[in-house]
Design an enzyme around this catalytic site. Structure first.
Site, PDB file in Angstrom:
ATOM      1  N   GLU A  18     -13.695 -19.504 -12.477  1.00 31.23           N
ATOM      2  CA  GLU A  18     -15.173 -19.532 -12.556  1.00 31.23           C
ATOM      3  C   GLU A  18     -15.659 -19.650 -11.119  1.00 31.23           C
ATOM      4  OE1 GLU A  18     -16.858 -19.238 -15.341  1.00 31.23           O
ATOM      5  OE2 GLU A  18     -15.235 -19.459 -16.781  1.00 31.23           O
ATOM      6  N   CYS A  61     -23.963 -22.831  -9.463  1.00 24.20           N
ATOM      7  CA  CYS A  61     -23.419 -21.470  -9.395  1.00 24.20           C
ATOM      8  C   CYS A  61     -24.328 -20.464 -10.093  1.00 24.20           C
ATOM      9  CB  CYS A  61     -22.022 -21.441  -9.996  1.00 24.20           C
ATOM     10  SG  CYS A  61     -21.991 -22.089 -11.681  1.00 24.20           S
TER      11      CYS A  61
HETATM   12  P1  NAD Z   1     -13.867 -24.659  -3.185  1.00 23.68           P
HETATM   13  O1  NAD Z   1     -13.208 -23.412  -3.657  1.00 23.68           O
HETATM   14  O2  NAD Z   1     -13.840 -24.970  -1.747  1.00 23.68           O
HETATM   15  O3  NAD Z   1     -13.215 -25.950  -3.910  1.00 23.68           O
HETATM   16  C1  NAD Z   1     -13.158 -26.090  -5.327  1.00 23.68           C
HETATM   17  C2  NAD Z   1     -11.963 -26.960  -5.688  1.00 23.68           C
HETATM   18  O4  NAD Z   1     -10.779 -26.278  -5.290  1.00 23.68           O
HETATM   19  C3  NAD Z   1     -11.934 -28.312  -4.978  1.00 23.68           C
HETATM   20  O5  NAD Z   1     -11.404 -29.281  -5.868  1.00 23.68           O
HETATM   21  C4  NAD Z   1     -10.973 -28.055  -3.827  1.00 23.68           C
HETATM   22  O6  NAD Z   1     -10.330 -29.224  -3.367  1.00 23.68           O
HETATM   23  C5  NAD Z   1      -9.980 -27.110  -4.466  1.00 23.68           C
HETATM   24  N1  NAD Z   1      -9.262 -26.236  -3.539  1.00 23.68           N
HETATM   25  C6  NAD Z   1      -9.669 -25.812  -2.310  1.00 23.68           C
HETATM   26  N2  NAD Z   1      -8.720 -25.008  -1.759  1.00 23.68           N
HETATM   27  C7  NAD Z   1      -7.719 -24.921  -2.664  1.00 23.68           C
HETATM   28  C8  NAD Z   1      -6.469 -24.223  -2.688  1.00 23.68           C
HETATM   29  N3  NAD Z   1      -6.083 -23.456  -1.666  1.00 23.68           N
HETATM   30  N4  NAD Z   1      -5.694 -24.344  -3.780  1.00 23.68           N
HETATM   31  C9  NAD Z   1      -6.095 -25.092  -4.838  1.00 23.68           C
HETATM   32  N5  NAD Z   1      -7.248 -25.782  -4.865  1.00 23.68           N
HETATM   33  C10 NAD Z   1      -8.052 -25.693  -3.794  1.00 23.68           C
HETATM   34  O7  NAD Z   1     -15.352 -24.593  -3.749  1.00 23.68           O
HETATM   35  P2  NAD Z   1     -16.542 -25.622  -3.495  1.00 23.68           P
HETATM   36  O8  NAD Z   1     -17.167 -25.342  -2.189  1.00 23.68           O
HETATM   37  O9  NAD Z   1     -16.070 -27.001  -3.777  1.00 23.68           O
HETATM   38  O10 NAD Z   1     -17.529 -25.234  -4.685  1.00 23.68           O
HETATM   39  C11 NAD Z   1     -18.628 -24.399  -4.509  1.00 23.68           C
HETATM   40  C12 NAD Z   1     -18.321 -23.032  -5.071  1.00 23.68           C
HETATM   41  O11 NAD Z   1     -17.985 -23.140  -6.445  1.00 23.68           O
HETATM   42  C13 NAD Z   1     -19.522 -22.105  -5.017  1.00 23.68           C
HETATM   43  O12 NAD Z   1     -19.108 -20.825  -4.617  1.00 23.68           O
HETATM   44  C14 NAD Z   1     -20.000 -22.064  -6.464  1.00 23.68           C
HETATM   45  O13 NAD Z   1     -20.719 -20.912  -6.806  1.00 23.68           O
HETATM   46  C15 NAD Z   1     -18.715 -22.167  -7.201  1.00 23.68           C
HETATM   47  N6  NAD Z   1     -18.929 -22.680  -8.560  1.00 23.68           N
HETATM   48  C16 NAD Z   1     -18.748 -21.837  -9.617  1.00 23.68           C
HETATM   49  C17 NAD Z   1     -18.988 -22.292 -10.909  1.00 23.68           C
HETATM   50  C18 NAD Z   1     -18.824 -21.371 -12.106  1.00 23.68           C
HETATM   51  O14 NAD Z   1     -18.785 -21.889 -13.225  1.00 23.68           O
HETATM   52  N7  NAD Z   1     -18.725 -20.068 -11.940  1.00 23.68           N
HETATM   53  C19 NAD Z   1     -19.414 -23.595 -11.120  1.00 23.68           C
HETATM   54  C20 NAD Z   1     -19.589 -24.414 -10.015  1.00 23.68           C
HETATM   55  C21 NAD Z   1     -19.331 -23.960  -8.740  1.00 23.68           C
END
Ligand code: NAD
Length: 512
Positions: A249, A283
């Protein structure tokens, strides 16, 4: 407000073998909120094994007998809403109004799957190869241990909307929340255990994504990820190496269309509510508004009036319409996008500045026009309270421009005619389209799947897909009489002819 004793009790739930910790921030003040344990990759491996052990017992519990745990969780969520909101606000800086909507989302998930899961997961009789002679059933087998990775923006809703169906489907779960928002997630985990979830079935690990998240992706049997498109791609590549399934997502650059026949007041109020939910760190929030020229001036005026009336505050009550951004990093992104747009000729109709007197990461709701493709905010996700308005000549132009993005998460259409709205919605490349609403009613309609097209994701949450993705289908077929091996006395050529005759007969009679 959040006592040390509570923090210590919640942190006890984290699978961490050393005394290393992370500090989290009280977003409204910028001070330290709590110290939470840091898990290592070895802790992740142990957590997966512990969840696996508990899962082997849980998988043997009938689906109907799993449901009462979640019914009790539902009641506990309602009872403890205010405590969850206190933690959620301190960790994210969101307004209490936004927090209330967030905490309500898992209630819908529980209600939906409590009713639907027993039927969706029950063995299904399927048509066998030959009527009467072959009996075939489709079973739903849990994946095993699901790794759930969640972001900081809707940490409570996104964790529980995803782990509840995974657990109901008979899996164990290892959950990795974002570190900054670990406490509110742990509070919910604690409630699930109070509700009677078998010990060990749900594990929590905390740490940097590239370390602890990667360790989880490398060991779990299925990955449910919510976060950025960039991280989603990395996870998909790693999961692909191991041939384990995943759902992603991801981000969005969502359009909101105001058609010529819209109720302009309703569109302006609806746009404010959806664009600035959680300070735009949602999001599904629209960042691009395409407004038909016939209603453009009226809409812009009403929209600006509504934006200017918003109350920004660091308040632990329901008085604020919008709270803070969650981090310095997010504030810097917002400032960068707005300053870049301003420098390249965009017009700032309202907002466009930080509000440090309210809290370290506050930024005003900001409305831009004259945004052009060279500007960062044109097609990159800002993930903040910044929207651009574009004038369009007709529906065709609105749809073309709305679809001119690599993302496809959510879209909104405002029109007084439902038929007109639905006609336009069907042309939009987005996993969810809301008519006369921004993002709430699709999210709350848990019977229908939702998720992203294009770079916004793979797979869906909610609906049958949101449950069945946590299972493997298994085809069990019984040959009631020998069909596939001809008797020794029968020349094979005769066997071929008789089988072909049978296949012809079956086709003619249209039974297979
Ligand atoms: P992010 O991808 O930086 O982090 C999300 C999660 O992934 C965190 O728990 C982080 O620690 C973990 N993570 C980071 N790198 C990783 C890796 N290499 N391997 C495994 N896990 C890893 O995202 P963010 O900045 O925390 O969140 C914001 C983003 O999330 C925005 O782009 C937003 O649109 C999206 N989002 C999407 C939805 C949806 O339902 N489509 C909902 C909420 C947020």
């Amino acid at each position: 407000m959040i006592s040390d004793a509570l923090v210590a009790r919640l942190c006890d739930r984290v699978a961490a073998s050393t005394s290393d910790t992370f500090s989290t921030v009280n977003v409204f003040t910028g001070g330290t909120l709590a110290k939470v344990p840091r898990s290592s990759p070895e802790d992740v491996a142990e957590a997966v094994e512990a969840a696996r052990k508990a899962q082997q017992v849980w998988a043997g519990v009938a689906v109907a007998d799993r449901i009462p745990v979640f019914e009790r969780f539902h009641a506990l969520l309602l009872k403890h809403t205010e405590e969850i909101l206190d933690i959620l606000q301190a960790e994210t800086g969101k307004s209490r109004k936004d927090g209330f909507l967030e905490v309500s989302a898992p209630l819908v998930t529980v209600g939906h799957y409590a009713r639907k899961a027993p039927k969706l997961l029950a063995p299904q009789r399927r048509q066998g190869m030959l009527p009467g002679l072959v009996k075939t059933r489709e079973l739903r087998v849990p994946k095993g241990v699901v790794g759930t990775i969640t972001p900081w923006n809707y940490p409570f809703a996104l964790a529980f909307m995803d782990i509840i169906p995974a657990l109901i489907a008979g899996n164990g779960v290892v959950l990795k929340p974002d570190t900054q928002t670990a406490l509110c997630t742990l509070f919910g985990v604690d409630l699930l255990y109070q509700a009677g979830l078998p010990q060990g079935l749900l594990q929590v690990v905390i740490g940097d994504g590239p370390v602890v998240g990667t360790a989880l992706v490398d060991t779990a049997d299925y990955i449910g990820f919510t976060g950025s498109t960039r991280t989603g791609r990395e996870i998909a590549a790693r999961a692909g190496q191991r041939l384990v399934g995943y759902s992603l997502e991801l981000g969005g650059k969502n359009p909101l269309l105001v058609l010529a026949d819209a109720n302009v007041h309703q569109a302006a109020v609806g746009a404010v509510q959806t664009c600035f939910s959680n300070s735009g760190q949602l999001c599904m929030s629209p960042e691009r508004l395409f407004v038909h020229t016939a209603v453009y001036d009226d809409f812009v005026q009403r929209f600006l009036n509504e934006v200017k009336r918003m109350n920004l505050a660091a308040a632990y009550d329901y008085s604020a319409d919008m709270g803070s951004l969650t981090s310095q990093r997010q504030l810097e992104t917002v400032i960068k996008h707005v300053e870049d747009a301003r420098a390249k000729g965009a017009t700032v109709l309202t907002g466009g500045k930080a509000r440090p007197e309210l809290g370290p990461f506050f930024y005003e709701p900001t409305v831009l026009t004259d945004v052009t493709p060279e500007m960062l905010c044109y097609d990159n996700e800002t993930f903040g309270p910044v929207v651009s308005i574009y004038r369009v000549a007709d529906d065709t132009e609105a749809v073309e421009r709305a679809n001119a993005t690599s993302y496809g998460l959510n879209a909104s259409v405002f029109s007084k005619s439902i038929a007109h709205g639905e006609h336009v919605a069907a042309q939009l490349k987005a996993g969810t389209v809301h008519i006369n609403d921004g993002h709430v009613v699709g999210l709350g309609s848990a019977d229908a799947p939702m998720g992203g097209m294009k770079d916004s994701g793979v797979g869906r949450r909610n609906g049958a897909e949101g449950l069945l993705k946590y299972t493997e289908s298994q085809n069990i077929s019984v040959q009631r009489v020998p069909l596939t091996t001809p008797p020794r006395w029968l020349p094979f050529g005769w066997y071929v002819k008789s089988m072909q005759g049978l296949l012809r007969l079956i086709r003619r009679s249209n039974i297979r």
